[in-house]
Scaffold this active site. Structure first.
Site, short mmCIF file in Angstrom:
data_model
loop_
_atom_site.label_atom_id
_atom_site.label_comp_id
_atom_site.label_asym_id
_atom_site.label_seq_id
_atom_site.Cartn_x
_atom_site.Cartn_y
_atom_site.Cartn_z
N LYS A 1 0.92 -1.17 0.03
CA LYS A 1 0.02 -0.05 -0.06
C LYS A 1 0.62 1.45 0.06
O LYS A 1 1.98 1.14 0.41
CB LYS A 1 -0.74 -0.20 1.04
CG LYS A 1 -2.10 -0.93 0.77
CD LYS A 1 -3.08 -1.09 1.83
CE LYS A 1 -4.21 -1.94 1.56
NZ LYS A 1 -5.39 -2.31 2.50
N ARG B 1 -3.61 -10.16 5.33
CA ARG B 1 -3.95 -10.14 4.06
C ARG B 1 -2.58 -9.48 3.27
O ARG B 1 -1.98 -8.45 3.36
CB ARG B 1 -4.92 -9.55 3.75
CG ARG B 1 -5.32 -9.41 2.20
CD ARG B 1 -6.74 -8.42 2.04
NE ARG B 1 -7.24 -8.53 0.60
CZ ARG B 1 -6.72 -7.66 -0.25
NH1 ARG B 1 -5.79 -6.90 0.13
NH2 ARG B 1 -6.92 -7.90 -1.58
#
Ligand code: 8Y7
Length: 277
Positions: free
Chosen positions: A223, A257
């Site tokens: 991210k 995740r």
């Protein structure tokens, strides 16, 4: 092996956190570039992630990257259903469906998924009832705004308190609809309507989410917060993502995740071994 979500797997404090491997089946996925579009290629990647230590494969057919446009339900079904069927037929792994649409939830569960991963925390009309009826596990994620605009001006007075309050409220709605508590996972939603400072505050305070007693899931891999801190492009952020995963695991997060399954699994082995010492 596929995980049993009703056996207290998540809360003994000593079992290793589980890895959820990301399987994007979107043509515009920012980190996979749509490389896994065809079911055979998707299945090959799923096989690889299972061999690397993923307990769950998260299949997504709608990109939720900042600025992404919604996908018609037919396209989403066409992308995810064959992939879920192929994985379910071959691999000893739990399958989660990354969707916000009740129609996709139903089709995915019929195809073999046992977890609904909804970045909208079941906000869509009929979504709560659908998950309740299906009797599957759900991950409720926090997002401020919608993917099209969420990174424009994220704002909170106190991000940790506000995200916690939102998730608590969604958990209450789920319980009211008959979803059993042991079927609920919570996720603060890194990068979904959050500035770098918001993401860091959440990462530093994951223990507050863990304190609810519900299993916490986090997705940080690749991210932009990692890019902001390291200056690296998405595919060069594995080390940064693993550092974040370990910080999360140390606070009791149960599911990580990630796109980078193999090195994350190695890192978690060290963390788990030390925790047990
Ligand atoms: C998350 C997620 C994405 C996350 C959960 C990406 C689908 C963006 N991020 N689901 N999905 N938590 N539960 O970078 O953080 O993978 S998509």
């Amino acid at each position: 092996m596929a995980c049993d979500f009703s056996s207290g797997d998540f809360d003994d404090g000593f079992s290793a956190p589980q890895i959820m491997g990301v399987l994007n089946v979107t043509p515009d996925s920012f980190s996979d570039g749509g490389h896994f579009l065809a079911p055979t290629l998707a299945l090959a990647r799923a096989r690889e992630m299972v061999a690397e230590g993923a307990a769950i494969i998260d299949v997504g057919g709608e990109s939720s990257r900042p600025g992404a446009k919604p996908v018609p339900v037919e396209d989403e079904l066409e992308r995810v259903v064959p992939v879920i069927q192929a994985i379910a037929a071959e691999l000893p792994v739990s399958i989660s469906i990354d969707t916000s649409k009740p129609t996709v939830m139903r089709a995915a569960v019929a195809a073999g998924a046992t977890i609904v991963n909804d970045i909208q925390a079941l906000a869509a009309e009929g979504a709560v009832e659908t998950v309740s009826e299906l009797g599957v596990v759900v991950c409720l994620m926090h997002m401020q705004g919608a993917p099209e605009s969420m990174q424009q001006a994220p704002h909170y007075e106190d991000v940790v308190t506000e995200v916690s309050a939102f998730l608590e409220q969604r958990v209450a709605v789920c319980l009211q609809a008959g979803i059993p508590r042991q079927n609920i996972l919570i996720d603060p939603g890194f990068g979904f309507g959050k500035s770098l400072d918001h993401n860091l505050a959440l990462l530093a305070n994951l223990n507050r989410f863990v304190a609810t007693g519900l299993p916490v899931l986090v997705g940080i891999s690749r991210k932009s917060m990692l890019g902001s801190l390291t200056g690296r492009a998405a595919e060069e952020r594995a080390a940064a993502g693993i550092a974040a995963a370990i910080l999360a695991a140390e606070q009791g997060v149960r599911i990580i995740r990630t796109h980078d399954v193999a090195p994350t699994a190695d890192a978690l082995k060290i963390q788990t071994a030390v925790r047990r010492t």
